[in-house]
Scaffold this motif. Structure first.
Motif, PDB file in Angstrom:
ATOM      1  N   THR A  12       0.830  -1.201   0.000  1.00 23.84           N
ATOM      2  CA  THR A  12       0.000   0.000   0.000  1.00 23.84           C
ATOM      3  C   THR A  12       0.866   1.253   0.000  1.00 23.84           C
ATOM      4  OG1 THR A  12      -1.629  -1.195   1.321  1.00 23.84           O
ATOM      5  CG2 THR A  12      -1.880   1.188   1.175  1.00 23.84           C
ATOM      6  N   VAL A  13       0.527   2.167  -0.891  1.00 23.77           N
ATOM      7  CA  VAL A  13       1.213   3.451  -0.968  1.00 23.77           C
ATOM      8  C   VAL A  13       0.169   4.548  -0.775  1.00 23.77           C
ATOM      9  CG1 VAL A  13       2.513   4.998  -2.465  1.00 23.77           C
ATOM     10  CG2 VAL A  13       2.973   2.555  -2.534  1.00 23.77           C
ATOM     11  N   ALA A  14       0.459   5.500   0.081  1.00 24.54           N
ATOM     12  CA  ALA A  14      -0.428   6.646   0.293  1.00 24.54           C
ATOM     13  C   ALA A  14       0.257   7.900  -0.239  1.00 24.54           C
ATOM     14  CB  ALA A  14      -0.745   6.802   1.775  1.00 24.54           C
ATOM     15  N   VAL A  15      -0.544   8.856  -0.702  1.00 35.55           N
ATOM     16  CA  VAL A  15      -0.025  10.104  -1.233  1.00 35.55           C
ATOM     17  C   VAL A  15      -0.344  11.215  -0.237  1.00 35.55           C
ATOM     18  CG1 VAL A  15      -0.131  11.741  -3.138  1.00 35.55           C
ATOM     19  CG2 VAL A  15      -0.345   9.289  -3.589  1.00 35.55           C
ATOM     20  N   TYR A  16       0.671  11.998   0.081  1.00 33.06           N
ATOM     21  CA  TYR A  16       0.540  13.095   1.029  1.00 33.06           C
ATOM     22  C   TYR A  16       0.936  14.398   0.356  1.00 33.06           C
ATOM     23  CZ  TYR A  16       0.298   9.403   4.502  1.00 33.06           C
ATOM     24  OH  TYR A  16      -0.075   8.300   5.217  1.00 33.06           O
ATOM     25  N   MET A  17       0.585  15.511   1.005  1.00 33.67           N
ATOM     26  CA  MET A  17       0.914  16.821   0.458  1.00 33.67           C
ATOM     27  C   MET A  17       2.151  17.385   1.152  1.00 33.67           C
ATOM     28  SD  MET A  17      -1.408  20.231  -0.080  1.00 33.67           S
ATOM     29  CE  MET A  17      -2.847  19.250  -0.282  1.00 33.67           C
ATOM     30  N   ASN A  18       3.033  17.966   0.367  1.00 35.25           N
ATOM     31  CA  ASN A  18       4.242  18.606   0.865  1.00 35.25           C
ATOM     32  C   ASN A  18       3.864  20.001   1.370  1.00 35.25           C
ATOM     33  OD1 ASN A  18       6.632  20.029   1.124  1.00 35.25           O
ATOM     34  ND2 ASN A  18       7.539  19.202  -0.744  1.00 35.25           N
ATOM     35  N   PRO A  19       4.008  20.273   2.688  1.00 34.88           N
ATOM     36  CA  PRO A  19       3.571  21.565   3.215  1.00 34.88           C
ATOM     37  C   PRO A  19       4.385  22.754   2.693  1.00 34.88           C
ATOM     38  CG  PRO A  19       4.663  20.278   4.919  1.00 34.88           C
ATOM     39  CD  PRO A  19       4.515  19.389   3.725  1.00 34.88           C
ATOM     40  N   ILE A  20       5.650  22.539   2.383  1.00 30.26           N
ATOM     41  CA  ILE A  20       6.476  23.638   1.868  1.00 30.26           C
ATOM     42  C   ILE A  20       6.022  24.029   0.466  1.00 30.26           C
ATOM     43  CG2 ILE A  20       8.823  24.293   1.194  1.00 30.26           C
ATOM     44  CD1 ILE A  20       9.757  22.444   3.514  1.00 30.26           C
ATOM     45  N   ALA A  21       5.809  23.037  -0.388  1.00 29.29           N
ATOM     46  CA  ALA A  21       5.328  23.321  -1.744  1.00 29.29           C
ATOM     47  C   ALA A  21       3.941  23.950  -1.698  1.00 29.29           C
ATOM     48  CB  ALA A  21       5.308  22.045  -2.571  1.00 29.29           C
ATOM     49  N   ALA A  22       3.091  23.488  -0.791  1.00 32.55           N
ATOM     50  CA  ALA A  22       1.745  24.056  -0.674  1.00 32.55           C
ATOM     51  C   ALA A  22       1.827  25.529  -0.272  1.00 32.55           C
ATOM     52  CB  ALA A  22       0.928  23.265   0.339  1.00 32.55           C
ATOM     53  N   GLY A  23       2.716  25.864   0.650  1.00 29.26           N
ATOM     54  CA  GLY A  23       2.886  27.252   1.059  1.00 29.26           C
ATOM     55  C   GLY A  23       3.397  28.128  -0.077  1.00 29.26           C
ATOM     56  N   GLN A  24       4.330  27.589  -0.853  1.00 25.20           N
ATOM     57  CA  GLN A  24       4.826  28.349  -2.008  1.00 25.20           C
ATOM     58  C   GLN A  24       3.707  28.603  -3.010  1.00 25.20           C
ATOM     59  OE1 GLN A  24       7.955  25.745  -3.339  1.00 25.20           O
ATOM     60  NE2 GLN A  24       9.537  27.059  -2.459  1.00 25.20           N
ATOM     61  N   ILE A  25       2.918  27.580  -3.270  1.00 25.50           N
ATOM     62  CA  ILE A  25       1.825  27.723  -4.234  1.00 25.50           C
ATOM     63  C   ILE A  25       0.803  28.733  -3.733  1.00 25.50           C
ATOM     64  CG2 ILE A  25      -0.136  26.495  -5.264  1.00 25.50           C
ATOM     65  CD1 ILE A  25       1.748  24.039  -5.452  1.00 25.50           C
ATOM     66  N   LEU A  26       0.455  28.650  -2.446  1.00 23.76           N
ATOM     67  CA  LEU A  26      -0.500  29.611  -1.894  1.00 23.76           C
ATOM     68  C   LEU A  26       0.018  31.041  -2.023  1.00 23.76           C
ATOM     69  CD1 LEU A  26      -1.859  27.809   1.275  1.00 23.76           C
ATOM     70  CD2 LEU A  26      -3.183  28.641  -0.664  1.00 23.76           C
ATOM     71  N   GLY A  27       1.284  31.257  -1.740  1.00 24.00           N
ATOM     72  CA  GLY A  27       1.864  32.589  -1.884  1.00 24.00           C
ATOM     73  C   GLY A  27       1.819  33.083  -3.315  1.00 24.00           C
ATOM     74  N   LEU A  28       2.153  32.210  -4.250  1.00 27.21           N
ATOM     75  CA  LEU A  28       2.136  32.601  -5.662  1.00 27.21           C
ATOM     76  C   LEU A  28       0.720  32.877  -6.149  1.00 27.21           C
ATOM     77  CD1 LEU A  28       4.788  30.065  -6.957  1.00 27.21           C
ATOM     78  CD2 LEU A  28       5.055  32.546  -6.796  1.00 27.21           C
ATOM     79  N   LEU A  29      -0.234  32.060  -5.711  1.00 33.42           N
ATOM     80  CA  LEU A  29      -1.618  32.291  -6.113  1.00 33.42           C
ATOM     81  C   LEU A  29      -2.134  33.601  -5.529  1.00 33.42           C
ATOM     82  CD1 LEU A  29      -3.117  28.691  -5.853  1.00 33.42           C
ATOM     83  CD2 LEU A  29      -2.282  29.880  -7.887  1.00 33.42           C
ATOM     84  N   ASP A  30      -1.702  33.939  -4.324  1.00 31.45           N
ATOM     85  CA  ASP A  30      -2.070  35.238  -3.740  1.00 31.45           C
ATOM     86  C   ASP A  30      -1.485  36.395  -4.554  1.00 31.45           C
ATOM     87  OD1 ASP A  30      -3.522  33.998  -1.768  1.00 31.45           O
ATOM     88  OD2 ASP A  30      -1.995  34.257  -0.206  1.00 31.45           O
ATOM     89  N   VAL A  31      -0.256  36.224  -5.023  1.00 32.31           N
ATOM     90  CA  VAL A  31       0.363  37.250  -5.875  1.00 32.31           C
ATOM     91  C   VAL A  31      -0.428  37.390  -7.168  1.00 32.31           C
ATOM     92  CG1 VAL A  31       2.390  37.790  -7.269  1.00 32.31           C
ATOM     93  CG2 VAL A  31       2.671  37.066  -4.907  1.00 32.31           C
ATOM     94  N   LEU A  32      -0.793  36.268  -7.772  1.00 35.01           N
ATOM     95  CA  LEU A  32      -1.559  36.327  -9.017  1.00 35.01           C
ATOM     96  C   LEU A  32      -2.927  36.974  -8.803  1.00 35.01           C
ATOM     97  CD1 LEU A  32      -0.725  32.856 -10.581  1.00 35.01           C
ATOM     98  CD2 LEU A  32       0.051  35.101 -11.364  1.00 35.01           C
ATOM     99  N   THR A  33      -3.546  36.708  -7.680  1.00 34.47           N
ATOM    100  CA  THR A  33      -4.826  37.333  -7.367  1.00 34.47           C
ATOM    101  C   THR A  33      -4.645  38.840  -7.232  1.00 34.47           C
ATOM    102  OG1 THR A  33      -5.521  35.335  -6.209  1.00 34.47           O
ATOM    103  CG2 THR A  33      -6.781  37.315  -5.784  1.00 34.47           C
TER     104      THR A  33
END
Length: 105
Positions: free
Chosen positions: A74-95
């Motif tokens: 069994t393999v589970a997929v998780y989210m990388n919190p550092i990448a998620a934070g970078q994406i959130l920051g970039l999406l805020d800039v784009l907004t």
């Protein structure tokens, strides 16, 4: 640039990380596909106008999810919190760029 899609992805990421224990929570396949597709669409829409943000968003999007073996079968997929934070920051800039197109930042 589809501002509604940017807002949806931002809200999904924020809602995920606002849950207690989110770092230990596996991600379901449909969520992975939906987020990846939305990020690719956003990347394509900003490729010409925002090349630096495009490059960083693309890199963070590639690192957003990672696999961890639970047992040999069994393999589970998780989210990388550092990448998620970078994406959130970039999406805020784009907004912000969308709402204030004449402002230099």
């Amino acid at each position: 640039m589809d501002i509604n899609r940017i807002v949806r992805v931002s809200e999904w990421l924020r809602n995920f990380w606002n849950r207690p224990g989110a770092i230990n929570e596996p991600i379901i396949n449909t969520s992975i596909i939906n987020v990846k597709e939305a990020l690719v669409y956003i990347e394509q829409s900003i490729h010409e106008d925002q090349p630096i943000i495009y490059r960083v968003l693309h890199e963070a999007g590639n690192n957003l999810f990672f696999e961890r073996n639970i047992n040999p079968y069994t393999v589970a997929v998780y989210m990388n919190p550092i990448a998620a934070g970078q994406i959130l920051g970039l999406l805020d800039v784009l907004t912000g760029v969308h709402s204030n197109p004449k402002d230099d930042f």
